[in-house]
Design an enzyme around this catalytic site. Structure first.
Site, mmCIF file in Angstrom:
data_model
loop_
_atom_site.group_PDB
_atom_site.id
_atom_site.type_symbol
_atom_site.label_atom_id
_atom_site.label_comp_id
_atom_site.label_asym_id
_atom_site.label_seq_id
_atom_site.Cartn_x
_atom_site.Cartn_y
_atom_site.Cartn_z
ATOM 1 N N ASP A 28 0.804 -1.220 0.000
ATOM 2 C CA ASP A 28 0.000 0.000 0.000
ATOM 3 C C ASP A 28 0.836 1.270 0.000
ATOM 4 O O ASP A 28 0.297 2.375 0.120
ATOM 5 C CB ASP A 28 -0.920 0.015 1.229
ATOM 6 N N ASP A 63 -1.245 8.937 3.114
ATOM 7 C CA ASP A 63 -1.586 8.438 4.444
ATOM 8 C C ASP A 63 -0.463 8.602 5.450
ATOM 9 O O ASP A 63 -0.685 8.450 6.655
ATOM 10 C CB ASP A 63 -1.982 6.956 4.363
ATOM 11 N N HIS A 110 -11.690 6.057 4.322
ATOM 12 C CA HIS A 110 -11.181 7.305 4.896
ATOM 13 C C HIS A 110 -12.171 8.436 4.653
ATOM 14 O O HIS A 110 -13.018 8.349 3.758
ATOM 15 C CB HIS A 110 -9.855 7.710 4.220
ATOM 16 N N CYS A 139 -4.918 10.291 -2.667
ATOM 17 C CA CYS A 139 -4.071 9.319 -1.971
ATOM 18 C C CYS A 139 -2.661 9.227 -2.534
ATOM 19 O O CYS A 139 -1.731 8.845 -1.823
ATOM 20 C CB CYS A 139 -4.677 7.920 -2.060
#
Length: 261
Positions: free
Chosen positions: A64, A70, A165, A250
């Protein structure tokens, strides 16, 4: 004094990107080669829009890791290094922290046992909305508030129970209007101004400056809506990352100010 910048941190996807976490939707196969092509196109779009891209070193051990947003929250030139909730993501933030240090950025960090992920943090002027989600806990919210409040931020915790999220459901236009896909949003009334969009992938936009908005190519009706309102949509295909519950926010961290340590 802060200095203005147009730096975007990005991180090349791991060859194991198809193994990334999927928790809120049905898992479907991810084409790692196509994901890499889409990532390169995303980066080229940022460069074409006048952003200097800085790569956080990739890590094959972190499927990820491409979701670099993040790992840090930027506010007024200060970087708050996060603490991911899932064990498989722990350590992603370390490489981001090193890059920010090399940029001379002032930093703080979320400490155990708190968890906080940047995808849960939406900045609208001086207000910082933080999703209280499966990835960000009460301690993470409190630690972020402790860092940002002295910088002039009002930190507002909001419930996130329907998606991964907060920014899966809601982002903001440059004029401060929150936009989101209503079925994903727990409580739209928590935002001062809320504009529903017609597609799930239309909830996420990135302010590129000059009224230009990066958004998913999978949201053409949202692009039309934003164009009608006077914005300039800049579509990009990130379909392989959307299979992993990712979105346009992201894949980068926009650094608009730097405050020397």
């Amino acid at each position: 004094m802060p200095t203005t910048s147009r730096i975007a941190l990005v991180r090349r996807p791991s060859p194991r990107v198809a193994e990334g976490l999927v928790e809120n939707s049905e898992r479907v196969p991810v084409d790692a080669a196509l994901a890499l092509e889409q990532w390169h196109a995303y980066v080229r779009t940022l460069v074409a829009e006048g952003w200097e891209t800085v790569e956080v070193p990739a890590s094959d051990a972190h499927p990820d890791g491409v979701f670099v947003e993040d790992t840090v929250v930027m506010f007024r030139g200060v970087a708050v290094v996060t603490r991911p909730a899932r064990p498989s993501r722990r350590g992603e933030e370390e490489a981001t922290a090193r890059v920010l240090a090399d940029l001379g950025c002032a930093t703080a960090a979320v400490r155990a046992p708190g968890t906080l992920e940047g995808g849960d943090v939406l900045k609208v002027g001086d207000t910082v909305y933080v999703g209280r989600s499966a990835r960000t806990d009460a301690s993470g919210v409190a630690q972020l508030r402790a860092v940002l409040a002295p910088l002039g931020a009002t930190v507002v915790a909001v419930p996130v129970t329907r998606v991964l999220h907060l920014k899966t459901a809601v982002t903001a236009l440059p004029d401060g209007t929150a936009i989101g896909y209503e079925p994903f949003v727990d409580e739209p009334r928590l935002f001062d101004r809320f504009l529903p969009v017609p597609e799930p992938h239309g909830a996420a936009v990135v302010d590129l400056g000059g009224g230009r908005l990066l958004l998913s190519a999978a949201a053409p009706r949202t692009a039309d809506l934003l164009a009608d309102l006077g914005w300039t949509p800049v579509p990009v295909d990130i379909g392989e990352f959307e299979k992993l519950e990712g979105c346009v926010t992201c894949l980068s961290v926009r650094v608009r100010e730097l405050v020397a340590r």
